[in-house]
Design a protein around this motif. Structure first.
Motif, PDB file in Angstrom:
ATOM      1  N   PHE A   1      -7.453   3.810  -2.744  1.00  0.00           N
ATOM      2  CA  PHE A   1      -7.245   5.154  -2.199  1.00  0.00           C
ATOM      3  C   PHE A   1      -6.644   6.109  -3.225  1.00  0.00           C
ATOM      4  N   TRP A   2      -5.996   5.568  -4.262  1.00  0.00           N
ATOM      5  CA  TRP A   2      -5.329   6.384  -5.266  1.00  0.00           C
ATOM      6  C   TRP A   2      -6.282   6.865  -6.365  1.00  0.00           C
TER       7      TRP A   2
ATOM      8  N   CYS B   1       0.833  -1.205   0.000  1.00  0.00           N
ATOM      9  CA  CYS B   1       0.000   0.000   0.000  1.00  0.00           C
ATOM     10  C   CYS B   1       0.865   1.251   0.000  1.00  0.00           C
TER      11      CYS B   1
ATOM     12  N   ASP C   1     -11.007  10.467   4.984  1.00  0.00           N
ATOM     13  CA  ASP C   1     -10.352  10.350   3.692  1.00  0.00           C
ATOM     14  C   ASP C   1     -10.497   8.904   3.221  1.00  0.00           C
ATOM     15  N   LEU C   2      -9.631   8.461   2.313  1.00  0.00           N
ATOM     16  CA  LEU C   2      -9.735   7.087   1.811  1.00  0.00           C
ATOM     17  C   LEU C   2      -8.680   6.157   2.399  1.00  0.00           C
ATOM     18  N   VAL C   3      -7.750   6.703   3.189  1.00  0.00           N
ATOM     19  CA  VAL C   3      -6.704   5.847   3.750  1.00  0.00           C
ATOM     20  C   VAL C   3      -6.918   5.520   5.227  1.00  0.00           C
TER      21      VAL C   3
ATOM     22  N   LYS D   1     -12.023   9.471  -5.091  1.00  0.00           N
ATOM     23  CA  LYS D   1     -11.773  10.707  -4.333  1.00  0.00           C
ATOM     24  C   LYS D   1     -12.873  11.744  -4.604  1.00  0.00           C
TER      25      LYS D   1
ATOM     26  N   ILE E   1      -9.857  -0.518  -0.363  1.00  0.00           N
ATOM     27  CA  ILE E   1     -10.278   0.777  -0.910  1.00  0.00           C
ATOM     28  C   ILE E   1      -9.196   1.266  -1.875  1.00  0.00           C
TER      29      ILE E   1
ATOM     30  N   LEU F   1     -14.021  11.593  -0.845  1.00  0.00           N
ATOM     31  CA  LEU F   1     -12.923  12.168  -0.066  1.00  0.00           C
ATOM     32  C   LEU F   1     -13.384  13.441   0.630  1.00  0.00           C
TER      33      LEU F   1
ATOM     34  N   CYS G   1     -15.193   0.025   7.222  1.00  0.00           N
ATOM     35  CA  CYS G   1     -14.477  -0.822   6.270  1.00  0.00           C
ATOM     36  C   CYS G   1     -14.395  -2.231   6.851  1.00  0.00           C
TER      37      CYS G   1
END
Length: 420
Positions: free
Chosen positions: A289-290, A98, A239-241, A295, A287, A299, A309
């Motif tokens: 995340f990138w 990751c 956020d996504l992380v 996003k 997820i 996001l 999650c």
């Protein structure tokens, strides 16, 4: 900032082929700089506990780079309490991949792995780590410990890494059935693991301290479960992380004082949280995340956010034993990803409803047969339970499998449907 990361990733990839020690030093220096940013200029949009979580996770990633001799290479669901008790650090394959992806350095390592003969369909998290190990960028651990749980790639990956690094390896076999016999079988393996680790460190495990650590794990799981239920009526910017960080720390850092303090901060932080806003999404599996498409929709959006999650809620917080080895065995045997897809779906439905989710995204990570194979059954079951479900295809680690156009169209349409 995007250009800085892209340049950083290019140099890590470039030097990995000619000077792996230099690439490793760059990786360590870059991550240390990012950790300073987390410490002194955190993202104020995040929940305070999650600002701390970013630092805690980065500290965990840096330890194997700084002190590989005291690191144990592990699969994501390996119980790490025995490892921690002996003063060793978890060195996790999925987490490192990751972070390499977030550093935009994964492509060269994926290619190295595939050039060595690994299939394109193997999980990209495992391929990225193997490629980085074969390139000489990721250092040799003291030993390897993994489980057969959930991911069939484990059986190939960790044997290959043990041979590549030339270090001792211990596999924990997890049978599917929830029976007393299977719990006893796994508990026996955990006792054997203690002997294995003692032999490889020259240290002895203090049984009383281990019991205290397992009680800390029990409290941590219960507190996180309470947080997930209590957040149902609250708005927690995300956020996504951070959901992925939480998924990792709830596994590899379970049993530490730091992880218990984090979940306590999560729960106490809800006192000052605003009322719930927008649509609430429960996310199953990894997820991406990138992804710019993800996003755009999720996001730090008040209109829609991820409220849970799956990977942070795989342990059953009700299954415990006073015997520390049996306690670890119960966590593995009763794990929501152990056994049939029905067990996983039932846990997902329960957790999604506890957070008052408006909808569910089931992410079909490329290379994960368990997730891909169960997706249609999952969609039918979730929707029968009153939870609209989007099956989204992509890759959590490898951008070349992204399908950004399809992700943007389908995720946007799904959220629009929820709003209607």
């Amino acid at each position: 900032m995007v250009q800085v990361v892209e340049t950083f990733g290019r140099y890590v990839e470039k030097w990995s082929g000619t000077s792996p020690a230099r690439a490793r030093q760059l990786l360590k220096t870059g991550w240390e700089a990012q950790n300073l940013k987390f410490r002194f200029t955190p993202d104020k949009r995040l929940f305070p506990a999650d600002q701390h979580l970013a630092r805690m996770m980065m500290d965990t990633m840096l330890k194997p780079l700084k002190d590989p001799e005291h690191s144990v290479l592990v699969s994501v669901f390996t119980p790490c309490e025995l490892i921690q008790e002996l003063g060793l650090y978890p060195y996790n394959v999925e987490s490192f991949s990751c972070y390499l992806s977030a550093s935009k350095a994964e492509r060269a390592f994926l290619q190295t792995a595939e050039d060595s003969g690994l299939s394109e369909t193997l999980c990209s998290y495992h391929k990225t780590f193997i490629g980085a190990a074969k390139s000489g960028v990721l250092p040799k651990p003291r030993c390897i410990v993994y489980t057969t749980l959930a991911c069939d790639a484990n059986l190939l990956t960790f044997k290959e890494l043990a041979e590549l690094y030339g270090v001792p390896c211990f596999a924990i076999d997890i049978p599917a059935g929830r029976t007393a016999e299977n719990v006893a079988y796994v508990a026996g393996q955990m006792r054997d693991l203690a002997v294995f680790l003692e032999k490889n460190t020259g240290k002895k495990i203090d049984e009383n301290r281990l019991r205290e650590r397992m009680k800390r794990s029990e409290r941590t799981l219960a507190t996180y479960d309470a947080f997930q239920k209590a957040r149902a009526d609250k708005y927690v910017p995300t956020d996504l992380v951070s959901p992925l960080y939480s998924g990792m720390t709830q596994n590899i850092l379970l049993g530490t004082k730091e992880e218990e303090a984090y979940v306590k901060r999560l729960l106490s932080g809800l006192k000052n949280a605003e009322p719930s806003k927008g649509k609430r999404i429960y996310w199953m599996h990894m997820i991406p995340f990138w992804s710019d498409a993800v996003k755009k929709e999720l996001l730090f959006r008040e209109s829609a956010q991820i409220v849970g999650c799956e990977l942070s809620q795989v342990a059953d917080p009700t299954q415990h034993s006073d015997d520390p080895y049996e306690d670890m065995a119960l966590r593995l045997v009763y794990h929501s990803l152990n056994g049939s897809i029905t067990r996983r779906i039932d846990a997902g439905i329960r957790h999604a409803k506890e957070t008052k989710a408006d909808g569910v995204v089931w992410f079909n990570h490329w290379g994960c047969k368990h997730t891909l194979g169960g997706s249609q059954i999952a969609k039918k079951r979730f929707e029968a339970a009153g939870l609209p479900t989007l099956i989204l295809d992509g890759d959590g680690c490898d951008r070349s499998h992204g399908g950004e156009g399809q992700t943007a169209t389908r995720l946007g349409a799904f959220l629009e449907m929820l709003n209607e």
